[in-house]
Motif scaffolding. Structure first.
Motif, mmCIF file in Angstrom:
data_model
loop_
_atom_site.group_PDB
_atom_site.id
_atom_site.type_symbol
_atom_site.label_atom_id
_atom_site.label_comp_id
_atom_site.label_asym_id
_atom_site.label_seq_id
_atom_site.Cartn_x
_atom_site.Cartn_y
_atom_site.Cartn_z
ATOM 1 N N ASN A 197 -2.901 16.104 -6.969
ATOM 2 C CA ASN A 197 -3.566 15.840 -5.689
ATOM 3 C C ASN A 197 -2.738 14.804 -4.943
ATOM 4 O OD1 ASN A 197 -5.719 17.553 -6.240
ATOM 5 N ND2 ASN A 197 -6.815 15.948 -7.337
ATOM 6 N N LYS A 198 -2.598 14.980 -3.662
ATOM 7 C CA LYS A 198 -1.704 14.130 -2.883
ATOM 8 C C LYS A 198 -2.465 13.355 -1.810
ATOM 9 C CE LYS A 198 1.928 15.960 -4.912
ATOM 10 N NZ LYS A 198 2.590 15.246 -5.973
ATOM 11 N N ILE A 199 -1.888 12.231 -1.435
ATOM 12 C CA ILE A 199 -2.393 11.458 -0.305
ATOM 13 C C ILE A 199 -1.471 11.768 0.871
ATOM 14 C CG2 ILE A 199 -2.794 9.161 0.645
ATOM 15 C CD1 ILE A 199 -3.208 8.184 -2.259
ATOM 16 N N PHE A 200 -2.063 12.307 1.924
ATOM 17 C CA PHE A 200 -1.282 12.658 3.111
ATOM 18 C C PHE A 200 -1.339 11.522 4.122
ATOM 19 C CE2 PHE A 200 -2.100 16.709 1.171
ATOM 20 C CZ PHE A 200 -0.970 17.459 1.445
ATOM 21 N N ILE B 154 0.826 -1.191 0.000
ATOM 22 C CA ILE B 154 0.000 0.000 0.000
ATOM 23 C C ILE B 154 0.873 1.258 0.000
ATOM 24 C CG2 ILE B 154 -1.657 1.342 1.324
ATOM 25 C CD1 ILE B 154 -2.917 -1.272 2.207
ATOM 26 N N LEU B 155 1.952 1.249 0.773
ATOM 27 C CA LEU B 155 2.811 2.429 0.834
ATOM 28 C C LEU B 155 3.431 2.724 -0.530
ATOM 29 C CD1 LEU B 155 3.952 4.668 2.602
ATOM 30 C CD2 LEU B 155 5.877 3.156 3.154
ATOM 31 N N SER B 156 3.828 1.698 -1.250
ATOM 32 C CA SER B 156 4.417 1.936 -2.576
ATOM 33 C C SER B 156 3.387 2.549 -3.525
ATOM 34 C CB SER B 156 5.006 0.654 -3.166
ATOM 35 O OG SER B 156 4.017 -0.325 -3.354
ATOM 36 N N VAL B 157 2.125 2.179 -3.385
ATOM 37 C CA VAL B 157 1.061 2.760 -4.208
ATOM 38 C C VAL B 157 0.894 4.242 -3.871
ATOM 39 C CG1 VAL B 157 -1.425 2.702 -4.705
ATOM 40 C CG2 VAL B 157 -0.134 0.562 -4.522
ATOM 41 N N ILE B 158 0.924 4.564 -2.590
ATOM 42 C CA ILE B 158 0.799 5.963 -2.161
ATOM 43 C C ILE B 158 1.968 6.790 -2.691
ATOM 44 C CG2 ILE B 158 0.832 7.500 -0.144
ATOM 45 C CD1 ILE B 158 -0.737 5.286 1.351
ATOM 46 N N VAL B 159 3.179 6.252 -2.578
ATOM 47 C CA VAL B 159 4.370 6.969 -3.048
ATOM 48 C C VAL B 159 4.282 7.189 -4.558
ATOM 49 C CG1 VAL B 159 6.867 6.759 -3.401
ATOM 50 C CG2 VAL B 159 5.876 6.267 -1.158
ATOM 51 N N GLN B 160 3.906 6.157 -5.297
ATOM 52 C CA GLN B 160 3.771 6.297 -6.754
ATOM 53 C C GLN B 160 2.679 7.308 -7.108
ATOM 54 O OE1 GLN B 160 3.136 2.303 -8.159
ATOM 55 N NE2 GLN B 160 5.304 1.772 -8.005
ATOM 56 N N PHE B 161 1.560 7.246 -6.410
ATOM 57 C CA PHE B 161 0.463 8.191 -6.644
ATOM 58 C C PHE B 161 0.940 9.622 -6.425
ATOM 59 C CE2 PHE B 161 -3.083 10.813 -5.311
ATOM 60 C CZ PHE B 161 -4.063 10.509 -6.267
ATOM 61 N N ASN B 162 1.622 9.848 -5.311
ATOM 62 C CA ASN B 162 2.106 11.192 -4.990
ATOM 63 C C ASN B 162 3.175 11.677 -5.970
ATOM 64 O OD1 ASN B 162 0.359 11.496 -2.860
ATOM 65 N ND2 ASN B 162 1.860 10.917 -1.308
ATOM 66 N N ASP B 163 3.925 10.739 -6.552
ATOM 67 C CA ASP B 163 4.944 11.113 -7.538
ATOM 68 C C ASP B 163 4.335 11.679 -8.809
ATOM 69 O OD1 ASP B 163 7.332 10.644 -6.228
ATOM 70 O OD2 ASP B 163 7.610 8.621 -7.040
ATOM 71 N N ILE B 164 3.170 11.151 -9.209
ATOM 72 C CA ILE B 164 2.647 11.507 -10.532
ATOM 73 C C ILE B 164 1.394 12.372 -10.513
ATOM 74 C CG2 ILE B 164 3.669 9.489 -11.652
ATOM 75 C CD1 ILE B 164 0.928 8.133 -11.531
ATOM 76 N N ASN B 165 0.783 12.559 -9.372
ATOM 77 C CA ASN B 165 -0.472 13.306 -9.312
ATOM 78 C C ASN B 165 -0.309 14.636 -8.588
ATOM 79 O OD1 ASN B 165 -2.566 11.481 -10.516
ATOM 80 N ND2 ASN B 165 -1.663 10.098 -9.005
ATOM 81 N N ARG C 71 7.970 17.185 2.224
ATOM 82 C CA ARG C 71 7.910 18.209 1.172
ATOM 83 C C ARG C 71 6.495 18.753 0.998
ATOM 84 N NH1 ARG C 71 11.525 14.649 -2.886
ATOM 85 N NH2 ARG C 71 13.546 15.392 -2.215
ATOM 86 N N MET C 72 5.504 17.933 1.287
ATOM 87 C CA MET C 72 4.107 18.326 1.052
ATOM 88 C C MET C 72 3.561 19.233 2.147
ATOM 89 S SD MET C 72 2.817 14.615 -0.493
ATOM 90 C CE MET C 72 1.463 14.531 0.596
#
Length: 194
Positions: free
Chosen positions: A14-17, A1-12, A46-47
């Protein structure tokens, strides 16, 4: 799940905090992938300007391997350079096993990567609000740092700037130590003695 969050935050945009408690509570589950954990931590840092104000999440990560502190400094300093928050308190590094070596490596990154112009050198973050029991260790570190780097005016300027702000009582003794190891007048003139 963490890798999905990191990938999502890298490309989007909108961010998942993640709440700070994530790193305190769940870091143990990522002992086999500390790189991912650190990447997620840096992303969150950074966010949000106020993420992990007391650095408890970072402390948890570096408790697995202190070298991750150096990786953190490298990533943050690469992004922010001399604009790194000088009020941050990273003095917990002195409590780490091999803390002195970790600080040396971190200072090397901060002094060599980008030029510094100003009155408050970013390396001050390692010396903010140090515990009394850390002061003898820091004193020896500063003496060793001066001896080892006496020929490097950028490093000497940085460490003397720290003394000017945090350890005024060491200034005279350290100045004499510096002069003992470097008697070159041109080198002396290159040091910022503010």
């Amino acid at each position: 799940i963490l890798s999905v969050i990191v990938q999502f935050n890298d490309i989007n945009e909108n961010k998942i905090f993640l709440w700070l408690s994530f790193f305190k509570l769940f870091s143990d589950y990522f002992i086999d992938d500390i790189d991912l954990l650190l990447k997620a931590y840096i992303q969150q840092d950074r966010m949000s300007d106020h993420f992990d104000y007391n650095k408890s999440g970072l402390k948890k990560i570096v408790s697995f391997d202190a070298e991750y502190f150096v990786k953190y400094i490298s990533a943050v300093y690469q992004d922010f350079g001399e604009d790194i928050d000088r009020h941050e308190n990273l003095s917990f590094v002195w409590d780490l096993k091999d803390g002195e070596m970790i600080v040396k490596k971190s200072i090397e990154i901060m002094v060599s990567k980008k030029p510094f112009y100003g009155l408050d050198h970013p390396i001050n973050v390692f010396f903010n609000n140090v515990k009394n029991e850390s002061k003898p260790k820091i004193r020896l570190f500063i003496f060793d740092f001066i001896e080892t780097n006496a020929e490097n005016s950028k490093k000497i300027s940085a460490i003397f700037e720290v003394m000017h702000k945090k350890f005024k009582d060491l200034f005279e003794e350290c100045l004499l130590l510096y002069l003992n190891f470097n008697k070159n007048v041109n080198a002396f003139e290159k040091v910022q003695w503010i």
